[in-house]
Design a protein around this motif. Sequence first.
Motif, short mmCIF file in Angstrom:
data_model
loop_
_atom_site.label_atom_id
_atom_site.label_comp_id
_atom_site.label_asym_id
_atom_site.label_seq_id
_atom_site.Cartn_x
_atom_site.Cartn_y
_atom_site.Cartn_z
N ALA A 40 -37.41 35.22 11.60
CA ALA A 40 -36.30 35.08 10.66
C ALA A 40 -36.74 35.41 9.23
CB ALA A 40 -35.73 33.67 10.73
N LEU A 41 -37.93 34.97 8.85
CA LEU A 41 -38.43 35.25 7.50
C LEU A 41 -38.63 36.75 7.29
CD1 LEU A 41 -39.38 34.01 4.84
CD2 LEU A 41 -41.67 33.81 5.82
N LEU A 42 -39.14 37.44 8.30
CA LEU A 42 -39.33 38.88 8.19
C LEU A 42 -37.98 39.59 8.05
CD1 LEU A 42 -41.20 41.32 8.20
CD2 LEU A 42 -41.09 41.31 10.71
N LEU A 43 -36.99 39.16 8.81
CA LEU A 43 -35.66 39.76 8.70
C LEU A 43 -35.05 39.52 7.32
CD1 LEU A 43 -34.12 38.88 12.19
CD2 LEU A 43 -34.79 41.14 11.38
N LEU A 44 -35.23 38.32 6.79
CA LEU A 44 -34.69 38.01 5.47
C LEU A 44 -35.36 38.85 4.38
CD1 LEU A 44 -34.37 34.12 5.73
CD2 LEU A 44 -32.50 35.76 5.58
N ILE A 45 -36.67 38.97 4.46
CA ILE A 45 -37.39 39.73 3.43
C ILE A 45 -37.02 41.21 3.48
CG2 ILE A 45 -39.69 40.49 2.69
CD1 ILE A 45 -40.76 37.79 3.49
N ARG A 46 -36.84 41.74 4.68
CA ARG A 46 -36.48 43.15 4.82
C ARG A 46 -35.00 43.40 4.62
NH1 ARG A 46 -40.01 46.68 7.03
NH2 ARG A 46 -38.27 47.92 7.83
N GLY A 47 -34.22 42.34 4.41
CA GLY A 47 -32.79 42.49 4.18
C GLY A 47 -32.00 42.84 5.42
N ALA A 48 -32.54 42.53 6.59
CA ALA A 48 -31.87 42.87 7.84
C ALA A 48 -31.14 41.68 8.46
CB ALA A 48 -32.87 43.41 8.86
N ALA A 49 -31.21 40.51 7.81
CA ALA A 49 -30.56 39.32 8.37
C ALA A 49 -29.16 39.18 7.76
CB ALA A 49 -31.40 38.08 8.06
N LEU A 275 -45.62 37.96 5.02
CA LEU A 275 -46.46 37.84 3.82
C LEU A 275 -46.77 39.22 3.25
CD1 LEU A 275 -48.94 35.04 4.98
CD2 LEU A 275 -46.96 34.82 3.46
N LEU A 276 -47.02 40.21 4.11
CA LEU A 276 -47.28 41.57 3.63
C LEU A 276 -46.06 42.13 2.92
CD1 LEU A 276 -49.22 43.22 6.62
CD2 LEU A 276 -50.14 42.54 4.40
N GLU A 277 -44.90 42.01 3.55
CA GLU A 277 -43.68 42.54 2.95
C GLU A 277 -43.33 41.80 1.66
OE1 GLU A 277 -41.59 44.99 3.98
OE2 GLU A 277 -42.64 45.55 5.82
N GLY A 278 -43.42 40.47 1.70
CA GLY A 278 -43.10 39.69 0.51
C GLY A 278 -44.06 39.95 -0.64
N GLY A 279 -45.36 40.05 -0.34
CA GLY A 279 -46.33 40.33 -1.39
C GLY A 279 -46.11 41.69 -2.03
N GLU A 280 -45.77 42.68 -1.22
CA GLU A 280 -45.52 44.00 -1.79
C GLU A 280 -44.27 44.02 -2.67
OE1 GLU A 280 -44.70 48.32 0.16
OE2 GLU A 280 -46.67 47.41 0.38
#
Length: 291
Positions: A40-49, A275-280
């Motif tokens: 869920a966190l990865l989807l939220l960070i990538r804007g796919a949620a 963490l990778l997506e959010g840090g970038e």
Amino acid sequence: MGALDRRHPAAVFVYFAGVMAAAMLTLNPALLLVSIGGGALLLLIRGAARLSSLLFSLALFAAMTLINPLFNHNGVTVLFVLGDSPVTLEALLYGAASAAMVTAVLMWCRSLSGVLGEDKLLYLFARVSPRIALVVSMALRGAGLFSAQARRVRRSQKGLGLYKEDNIVDTIRSDARVFSILVTWALENGVITADSMAARGYGTARRTAFSRYRFTRGDAMLLAAGLLLTGLSLWGVLSGTLDVSYYPAVRWTAMTPLGWAALIGYGILALWPALLEGGERLKWRFLRSKI
């Protein structure tokens, strides 16, 4: 373009396969919650949620949780009796764990489809088997063509006055007519495609392909860390240190150092892409603020 989009398709595919494999092989609530949280966190960070997808996941989780105790009456803790059938706590918890597993895998599959597009999937499978690559490419292309053709046929039917939606019976008949037309079109299109490929000499020689993907040091680190953490997680899952028994009563296996290591390793594995997506993204915002 996020951090995962620039990674080599093979490294990304191996990583996602490891995350989903560990989640599918256990019904441990702690590991499944970590998997859902990471997905869920990865989807939220990538804007796919989107709200609709979150509501669908919630509805699917609730439906699977509630349906299991209605058909499975095992367990010693009876919550109440519905008709002549007992509804047990163990069946409810087992349904919730199964629903969590399905929800987690669907979230990771959605992230995988967003990171690995059609060209990357073809790149991965073309070298293994050109026929698999052909089937995948035709399936991906056919889904879009089928939907577009369905819209055109439906508009044509409405223009001719043949598509009626006055009641449910007329709607079913109209949709059945549209579906029959689409099946005929799909079969004809398949024959034309096969003849065209045969005329172009497909399969008569070894297939060549152009690739713009290079395996870099970052890809090697992602692949190595993914394999290491996946191996640790699967070791803990397959060794039984994370087992949870739901029938006839809920029983947890005592956590051993291996079990804690596997759980922590899977937590790092599940949260790493977020963490990778959010840090970038934070780095990009910081650099933009300096302009």
